[in-house]
Every structure is written in structure tokens, then in C-alpha cells.
Design an enzyme around this catalytic site. Structure first.
Site, PDB file in Angstrom:
ATOM      1  CB  SER A 152      52.878  26.983 -11.914  1.00 62.77           C
ATOM      2  OG  SER A 152      52.294  27.751 -10.882  1.00 62.77           O
ATOM      3  CB  THR A 201      58.232  28.594  -4.811  1.00 56.30           C
ATOM      4  OG1 THR A 201      58.353  28.106  -6.155  1.00 56.30           O
ATOM      5  CG2 THR A 201      58.381  30.099  -4.826  1.00 56.30           C
ATOM      6  CE  LYS A 274      61.306  29.547  -9.788  1.00 57.26           C
ATOM      7  NZ  LYS A 274      60.513  30.666  -9.223  1.00 57.26           N
ATOM      8  CB  SER A 296      64.768  31.985  -8.819  1.00 61.07           C
ATOM      9  OG  SER A 296      63.550  32.616  -9.182  1.00 61.07           O
ATOM     10  CG  HIS A 298      58.634  34.674  -7.404  1.00 58.62           C
ATOM     11  ND1 HIS A 298      58.390  33.679  -6.483  1.00 58.62           N
ATOM     12  CD2 HIS A 298      57.492  34.772  -8.123  1.00 58.62           C
ATOM     13  CE1 HIS A 298      57.164  33.220  -6.635  1.00 58.62           C
ATOM     14  NE2 HIS A 298      56.595  33.872  -7.640  1.00 58.62           N
ATOM     15  N   GLY A 352      60.903  31.513 -18.264  1.00 55.53           N
ATOM     16  CA  GLY A 352      59.539  31.787 -17.845  1.00 55.53           C
ATOM     17  C   GLY A 352      58.773  32.651 -18.819  1.00 55.53           C
ATOM     18  NE  ARG A 353      57.874  38.856 -16.545  1.00 61.38           N
ATOM     19  CZ  ARG A 353      58.574  38.861 -15.413  1.00 61.38           C
ATOM     20  NH1 ARG A 353      59.804  38.347 -15.400  1.00 61.38           N
ATOM     21  NH2 ARG A 353      58.059  39.367 -14.313  1.00 61.38           N
TER      22      ARG A 353
END
Length: 409
Positions: A152, A201, A274, A296, A298, A352-353
């Protein structure tokens, strides 16, 4: 535009890591003292996680409320946050039997780069909120898993620090700022330090309304990659978080498809876009000449009631017609989720998470475990579905809600 650096304002943050231990409340002196032993305590627990979902509770116990909410939360009512995972539950797998699956090969390539399984690390911000090593630990874990990490732009370790942490293929996520010179400099730094692609993004002309961050008055660490480039000493004039105010002042809300040409002019790296959720935008992306698409929303942190990525994946794949690879980001928690995404046309998924929760709970080892769990579950899913290699996973291996609808008419 001026490229004169401005000193980044320092901010006082809460201690990066408090723990709950033996019933001691977080953010007490006793809790802080016990924090040093927290990882061994979790590591020696008699109840080790057996799936990715169980890391979230460990992360919730390990993190201050503000940081857990920042990692876990979504926009507004969090309908899309829940839907990202639930949409997978409505897809069933149609297994084949009497297929030789004595050897299962999960390996594949992304933009020509080989990876051990179609599971990448998604771009997520501020890993030092989880542990002091931050993205350096995540990068090492991704390298050990032989997969690609997308760093990121708002990482708490710099482009250069992560590049030197270990030898691996990495991509860099980029936002386009009102000050284009800053975005250009970030892309060029990434290219100079060996990153292999830019992930643009495109779904953030302004920040989504993340109410947990607003309630917590989220204090965000200084943007490591922006040090010496711009001040982030933002004064909130409303009830929003400092992160929301900073993003809304920095992001270029005028960004258009034509600006892909500008990005092409400042880097020779492949560009993936993205934030695509419709066949119209997928078609425009191909016309704009991108090298890949990431479906995605986000992580459900932008527009609530936008669709779950897996629910529109096939729409995007159909629009692209094989001209560029399509990846999926959002809601993946099981190897069966990976299998379903591949069957619907994704070349790979991004996580991600779960990576953040693994990092917060057990550091670098936690991230490695999360990735290995998903890989092992995917291998089992492939074997039980009769698919000895990735190319054997086809659309006929899944049934969606749309498939069931004609039989109900």
C-alpha cells in the site's frame, strides 16, 4: 508543480500494541506490562486457530479498539462488509469424482511471475498498528509463501524498506493525488526499487464514511512514503476522522479514464486497475490499455450497498473477454472461496483483512499461517472437486444464484 519537500508533522499516537491477558482490561498499566509476553501467550494457547476466521478474534483481543475497528470496519451500515463474505456462501461447488488427484498443483502465474498458489496479499495500510515490524514482517511472510505482496502507498514502512526486507516479487498500490508530482514520484520510486507492477486504486475520489473511525476519532500514523513530500498535519473542522479529512483534501476527485495515459507516461511498469465492479468499467479499462483488472469494492470501506466482488466477477470477466487477467479482492476467507472465484474466471484472489488479523495475533508467523491455511484448503477443495491443477477448474464446477433462477421459473 513545486516539488519542494515539506516536513511531515509528527503526531502522538496511542501505544502501538496493548493486550488483554488473564482478564486484564486493555489500556491499563498492567495490560501494557504484559504486552511483552503477549505473543508467546497466544502462541502457546491450547486453542490454536484451525481456520482463517479464528484469527480475527485473536486480533480483536490483541489490538486497541481504535486499531481493531480501523482494520475490521466498513462504510456506514456495513451491509457490503457482510455481503462480501455472504455472497460466497450462496455459490455451491459441483464436484467431479473418479479423477486422479493424487497430485494437486496449485501453482500459477500473474503477469508472467510464478506463484505457488493463486492467493496474493492485498494492499492494506498501516501494518505497524498491528506489530512494530509492520510491512517488513508481512513481506517476509509473503515471500516465504512464494506469492506476491501488493504494498500500500500508505504503508507504515517505506517503499525502500520493504524492497530491502527480502527478495520477492512485489507490486505497488498507487493513488492519484491532486499534486500529480507526488504520485509520479511514488511510482518512480517503486519502479526504481524493483516493484514489478503498479496497482492503481480508482474507487476513492473521496473516502467512504467509516463511522467506527469517526466515533473513535481515529489517529492515523504519519504516511511513511510521504515523508519529506507533504505535510499531513490536518486539522479536522467537522466530526470526521483525521484520516477522512486528509484523504478528502489529498485525493484527486477529477481523475478520469484519460488520465491512464498520464500514468503510462511516468512509468514503464504494467498497470492493474483496482476497484472495478461493472461490465461498463471493465470495458473502459481494457480500452484504456490497462494490463489487468482487480474486481474490488475496497473491502466494503467506500460505498455501502455496492455489490460484493464475487457477485459481479463473471460480469467483469465476460466484458474483458480474456484480453487482460482479472483478479478478485474482497471477502475471501476459505479455500473454497478461492476455488469459486477461479471457477468464475478470476486468475487469482487477493487477501486483505485475514493478513492483518494474522499479523496482529501472531506476527510474521501469523501471516504465514493464514496463507498456508488458505493454500491447504484450496488444495483439499481441488482434490475433492476433481481438479488436479488450476486450469482444470472451470465454470461448470460451480452453481450461482443466476444458474438456479431459470429452474425456478
Amino acid at each position: 508543480m513545486s516539488t519542494q519537500p515539506v516536513n511531515v508533522a509528527t503526531q502522538k499516537l496511542p501505544d502501538m500494541r496493548y493486550e488483554r491477558h488473564a482478564g486484564v482490561p486493555r489500556q491499563t498499566d498492567v495490560s501494557k506490562a504484559l504486552a511483552h509476553a503477549a505473543h508467546p501467550v497466544l502462541g502457546n494457547s491450547s486453542s490454536e486457530p484451525v481456520n482463517v476466521n479464528e484469527f480475527e478474534e485473536l486480533a480483536r483481543l490483541a489490538l486497541p479498539n481504535m486499531y481493531y475497528d480501523y482494520y475490521a470496519g466498513g462504510a456506514e451500515d456495513e451491509h457490503t462488509l457482510r455481503e462480501n463474505m455472504q455472497a460466497f456462501h450462496r455459490i455451491t461447488i459441483r464436484p467431479r469424482v473418479l479423477v486422479d488427484v493424487s497430485q494437486v498443483d496449485m501453482s500459477t502465474t500473474i503477469l508472467g511471475y510464478p506463484i505457488s498458489a493463486p492467493i496474493l496479499v492485498a494492499p492494506t495500510a498501516a501494518h505497524k498498528l498491528a506489530i512494530p515490524e509492520g510491512e517488513l514482517a508481512t513481506a517476509r511472510a509473503a515471500a516465504a509463501a512464494k506469492t506476491i505482496m501488493v504494498l500500500s502507498y500508505s504503508s507504515s514502512c517505506s517503499i525502500e524498506e520493504v524492497a530491502s526486507s527480502c527478495n520477492a516479487v512485489r507490486f505497488f498500490q498507487l493513488y492519484i493525488f491532486k499534486r500529480r508530482d507526488i504520485s509520479a514520484l511514488l511510482a518512480q520510486r517503486a519502479e526504481r526499487h524493483g516493484y514489478k507492477a503498479i496497482v492503481l486504486t480508482a474507487d476513492t475520489p473521496r473516502l467512504g464514511r467509516r463511522e467506527a473511525d469517526i466515533k473513535n476519532k481515529m489517529i492515523y500514523p504519519p504516511e511513511k512514503n510521504l515523508e519529506g513530500l507533504i505535510s499531513i498535519n490536518i486539522q479536522c473542522v467537522d466530526q470526521g476522522s483525521k484520516l477522512e479529512t486528509f484523504a478528502n483534501q489529498m485525493m484527486d476527485a477529477s481523475l478520469r479514464w484519460e488520465d491512464i495515459r498520464w500514468l503510462r507516461s511516468i512509468t514503464s511498469l504494467p498497470i492493474l486497475i483496482k476497484g472495478i465492479l461493472t461490465h461498463e468499467d471493465a470495458t473502459r479499462a481494457v480500452e484504456a490499455g490497462v494490463d489487468g483488472i482487480i474486481v474490488s469494492n475496497h473491502g466494503a470501506r467506500q460505498l455501502d450497498f455496492s455489490p460484493a466482488p464475487v457477485s459481479v466477477l463473471e460480469e467483469v470477466v465476460d466484458a474483458v473477454k480474456g484480453k487482460v487477467p482479472v483478479l478478485l479482492d474482497g471477502g475471501v476467507r476459505r479455500g473454497t472461496d478461492v476455488f469459486k472465484a477461479l471457477a468464475l474466471g478470476a486468475q487469482a484472489v487477493l487477501i486483505g483483512r485475514p493478513v492483518l488479523f494474522g499479523l496482529a495475533a501472531k506476527g510474521e508467523g501469523g501471516v504465514r499461517t493464514v496463507l498456508e491455511m488458505l493454500k491447504n484448503e484450496l488444495e483439499t477443495s481441488m482434490a475433492l472437486a476433481g481438479c488436479p491443477c488450476i486450469k482444470d477448474i472451470t465454470r461448470s464446477h460451480v452453481r450461482t444464484e443466476h444458474d438456479r433462477l431459470p429452474s425456478m421459473l
